[in-house]
Each structure stands twice: as C-alpha cells, then as structure tokens.
Design an enzyme around this catalytic site. Structure first.
Site, PDB file in Angstrom:
ATOM      1  N   HIS A 145      71.122  -6.583 -88.238  1.00  0.00           N
ATOM      2  CA  HIS A 145      72.098  -5.952 -89.133  1.00  0.00           C
ATOM      3  C   HIS A 145      73.430  -5.649 -88.442  1.00  0.00           C
ATOM      4  CE1 HIS A 145      68.531  -4.551 -91.864  1.00  0.00           C
ATOM      5  NE2 HIS A 145      68.808  -5.829 -91.992  1.00  0.00           N
ATOM      6  N   CYS A 187      87.731  -8.908 -88.766  1.00  0.00           N
ATOM      7  CA  CYS A 187      88.871  -8.878 -89.669  1.00  0.00           C
ATOM      8  C   CYS A 187      88.444  -9.341 -91.070  1.00  0.00           C
ATOM      9  CB  CYS A 187      89.982  -9.787 -89.132  1.00  0.00           C
ATOM     10  SG  CYS A 187      91.478  -9.694 -90.149  1.00  0.00           S
ATOM     11  N   CYS A 233      91.478 -12.822 -91.084  1.00  0.00           N
ATOM     12  CA  CYS A 233      91.443 -13.900 -90.086  1.00  0.00           C
ATOM     13  C   CYS A 233      90.069 -13.924 -89.391  1.00  0.00           C
ATOM     14  CB  CYS A 233      92.590 -13.764 -89.085  1.00  0.00           C
ATOM     15  SG  CYS A 233      92.361 -12.482 -87.825  1.00  0.00           S
ATOM     16  N   GLY A 246      58.574   1.815 -86.240  1.00  0.00           N
ATOM     17  CA  GLY A 246      59.565   2.687 -86.876  1.00  0.00           C
ATOM     18  C   GLY A 246      60.382   2.052 -87.979  1.00  0.00           C
TER      19      GLY A 246
HETATM   20  P1  OAD Z   1      63.732   3.698 -92.871  1.00  0.00           P
HETATM   21  O1  OAD Z   1      64.458   4.983 -92.892  1.00  0.00           O
HETATM   22  O2  OAD Z   1      63.501   3.011 -94.179  1.00  0.00           O
HETATM   23  O3  OAD Z   1      62.289   3.911 -92.217  1.00  0.00           O
HETATM   24  C1  OAD Z   1      62.118   4.591 -90.993  1.00  0.00           C
HETATM   25  C2  OAD Z   1      60.648   4.532 -90.629  1.00  0.00           C
HETATM   26  O4  OAD Z   1      60.479   5.143 -89.365  1.00  0.00           O
HETATM   27  C3  OAD Z   1      59.721   5.277 -91.617  1.00  0.00           C
HETATM   28  O5  OAD Z   1      58.657   4.413 -91.993  1.00  0.00           O
HETATM   29  C4  OAD Z   1      59.209   6.461 -90.792  1.00  0.00           C
HETATM   30  O6  OAD Z   1      57.865   6.802 -91.119  1.00  0.00           O
HETATM   31  C5  OAD Z   1      59.292   5.912 -89.371  1.00  0.00           C
HETATM   32  N1  OAD Z   1      59.433   6.919 -88.295  1.00  0.00           N
HETATM   33  C6  OAD Z   1      60.035   8.127 -88.339  1.00  0.00           C
HETATM   34  N2  OAD Z   1      59.992   8.727 -87.146  1.00  0.00           N
HETATM   35  C7  OAD Z   1      59.356   7.887 -86.298  1.00  0.00           C
HETATM   36  C8  OAD Z   1      58.984   7.934 -84.910  1.00  0.00           C
HETATM   37  N3  OAD Z   1      59.287   8.961 -84.140  1.00  0.00           N
HETATM   38  N4  OAD Z   1      58.327   6.868 -84.391  1.00  0.00           N
HETATM   39  C9  OAD Z   1      58.010   5.801 -85.164  1.00  0.00           C
HETATM   40  N5  OAD Z   1      58.324   5.701 -86.469  1.00  0.00           N
HETATM   41  C10 OAD Z   1      58.986   6.726 -87.032  1.00  0.00           C
HETATM   42  O7  OAD Z   1      64.492   2.751 -91.832  1.00  0.00           O
HETATM   43  P2  OAD Z   1      64.415   1.168 -91.642  1.00  0.00           P
HETATM   44  O8  OAD Z   1      63.054   0.648 -91.961  1.00  0.00           O
HETATM   45  O9  OAD Z   1      64.961   0.876 -90.315  1.00  0.00           O
HETATM   46  O10 OAD Z   1      69.827  -1.595 -93.615  1.00  0.00           O
HETATM   47  O11 OAD Z   1      65.422   0.681 -92.750  1.00  0.00           O
HETATM   48  C11 OAD Z   1      65.717  -0.689 -92.813  1.00  0.00           C
HETATM   49  C12 OAD Z   1      67.120  -0.920 -93.278  1.00  0.00           C
HETATM   50  O12 OAD Z   1      67.358  -0.166 -94.470  1.00  0.00           O
HETATM   51  C13 OAD Z   1      68.202  -0.409 -92.333  1.00  0.00           C
HETATM   52  O13 OAD Z   1      68.466  -1.306 -91.276  1.00  0.00           O
HETATM   53  C14 OAD Z   1      69.378  -0.277 -93.251  1.00  0.00           C
HETATM   54  C15 OAD Z   1      68.681   0.413 -94.398  1.00  0.00           C
HETATM   55  O14 OAD Z   1      69.224   0.284 -95.646  1.00  0.00           O
HETATM   56  C16 OAD Z   1      71.127  -1.834 -93.824  1.00  0.00           C
HETATM   57  O15 OAD Z   1      71.983  -0.975 -93.720  1.00  0.00           O
HETATM   58  C17 OAD Z   1      71.431  -3.240 -94.208  1.00  0.00           C
END
Ligand code: OAD
Length: 246
Positions: free
Chosen positions: A117, A125, A128, A184
C-alpha cells in the site's frame, strides 16, 4: 507461551518464508489500527481521505489527515515483532509483505519488504512523473508542491480503488513460500487478503498471529490468539539456538 514442536521442526526444515503483516503488528508501537473501536477509519470518512475522488475534491483535507498521521508516525519506533522479523532474514529466504505504510519494517532492518500500500513518507506528482521522499514534519505547505513542475503532490500510498504496488512480487512470494505467516491483519482488504489463500493452495503451511479470529483462521495450521510481540518472542526463543547450528 507454548510453541508446538511441530512448528519449530517445520521452521527448521524450511528455506523460504513469507509473512503478510497488517496494522496489528504496529499496534504495540502505538500506531492505531483501522477497524474496530478507536480505529483510524472510525474518526474519518474513508471515501474522503483515502480515494482519488476525495483527494480531487479537497486535497487540503486529505493532506491534513496525512500530515497528522505523519506527525504521529515520526514519533513511533519499531517493536520486538518488527525486529524479530528483520533478524529472521539472516536464516532464510525471508520476505515481509506489508499492508502498512508506516515504514517500520524497514526501520527495524528488514531488507526484503514489499509495501503493498506504499509508504507514507513517499510522495508523487499529480501531473508529471516526479516521485520522491518527503520527511518534513509537520509539512510547511499544504498541499505540498512538486519540485519539478509546481503541481500538487499526493501521498504515494494506495487508496481504495487503486492497484496495489508490487503485486507480481507479492504473488510470487505467496506461491513459493513453504511457511506463510499472517500477522496482525483483519484480512478484509483485497487483494492483500488473498495472499494467504494463494500460499495455502501452493502448499505453504499457514501460521496466524492475531488476538482475534479472521477469515484466514480456518486455513491456518497454527493459530496464536496473542499479540505479535509475545508470540514472535516465544517462537524466536525456541528457534534461535537450533537455527545457528542447522
Ligand atoms: P485492521 O485494522 O483491519 O486489522 C488489524 C488487525 O490487527 C485486527 O485483526 C486485530 O485483531 C489485530 N491486532 C491488534 N493488535 C494486535 C497485536 N498486538 N498483535 C497482532 N495482531 C493484532 O488493519 P489491516 O488488516 O492492516 O488499507 O487493514 C488492511 C488495510 O485496510 C490497510 O492497509 C488500509 C485499511 O483500509 C488502505 O489504506 C488501502
């Protein structure tokens, strides 16, 4: 924490390991996750701050959102989980595929990082072909301008509806890993969320580290319902010695 001997044995016989990480791995560094109570998206309309349409409509608002995130991220440090993944590169053909834009894997020393991501410190930009890095915190001018042509810069991150970066490399890693860790991530955002399923189809053993269940849980041979730091510390403690001599 108990680490099954069979997982240690699998790690000792493996040569190529892939890892998909999400916001949860940075949670213990103090970076908010996206979903759930107090999540990053909870306070912001996603369609306004994470889409091209939202940016075109109000680049100032979007840049203010990113400037705030950049100010927070400038203060945080990698945690034990990031450092252990970096350390494991010494012993394996080891690849971290991350959905995070915080740059903490690289800061912890990982070299083989695929940032699906993008990265919050990169800009590009809107007119350009300029791409660069900008670490100014806080930004002195919002929106920042292209040093080449003077047009508005945008964060070089992937917004909803945009193609992910380095997808070919990410899929190649998923298809060729013997072990695939999913750490995570709520595994709800595609195509990143498809990687563990592809890895499984191509024969990888799946390991999930997440305090909460996700769609990946059902295909994982090993599931650790615990924080990333604690789990990786226990795993690395068991592995460190045998890895030196294998
Ligand atoms: P989320 O916020 O959807 O999920 C975070 C996950 O981390 C959850 O399943 C939690 O249970 C887990 N979690 C929390 N604390 C933790 C710890 N200490 N150790 C291990 N796991 C833990 O975040 P993402 O899955 O990363 O995209 O979200 C994916 C994408 O959605 C992001 O990259 C972003 C967002 O919209 C874009 O911006 C394009």
């Amino acid at each position: 924490m108990a680490i099954p001997d069979s997982l240690v044995a699998k790690m000792l016989e493996s040569r190529k390991i892939g890892v998909l990480t999400g916001a949860g791995i940075s949670a213990e560094s103090g970076v908010p996750t996206f979903r759930g109570r107090g999540g990053l998206w909870a306070g912001y309309p996603v369609e306004k701050v994470a889409t091209v349409e939202g940016f075109d409509e109000n680049p100032e608002l979007v840049w203010r959102f990113y400037d705030e995130r950049r100010q927070n991220l400038a203060k945080v440090k990698p945690n034990k989980a990031h450092y252990i993944l970096a350390e494991l590169e010494k012993y394996y053909d080891f690849w971290v595929i991350t959905q995070n834009i915080d740059g903490l894997h690289t800061l912890a020393g990982s070299k083989n990082v695929v940032e699906l991501h993008g990265n919050i410190w990169n800009v590009k930009c809107t007119i350009c072909s300029y791409r660069g890095m900008n670490r100014e915190v806080p930004l002195s001018k919002i929106p920042p301008q292209c040093p080449n042509c003077g047009a508005i810069l945008r964060p070089d991150v992937v917004w909803f509806g945009e193609p992910i970066h380095d997808s070919e490399k990410a899929f190649e890693i998923a298809k060729s890993s013997e072990l695939f860790f999913v750490i995570g991530t709520s595994a709800q955002v595609y195509p990143a969320a498809s990687l563990p399923f592809i890895a499984k189809d191509y024969g990888a053993v799946i390991v999930e580290i997440n305090p909460e269940p996700t769609p990946v849980s059902v295909i994982a041979e090993y599931v650790f319902r615990a924080p990333a730091t604690q789990t990786l510390e226990s795993l690395f403690q068991k592995l460190q010695e045998p890895l030196q001599t294998r």
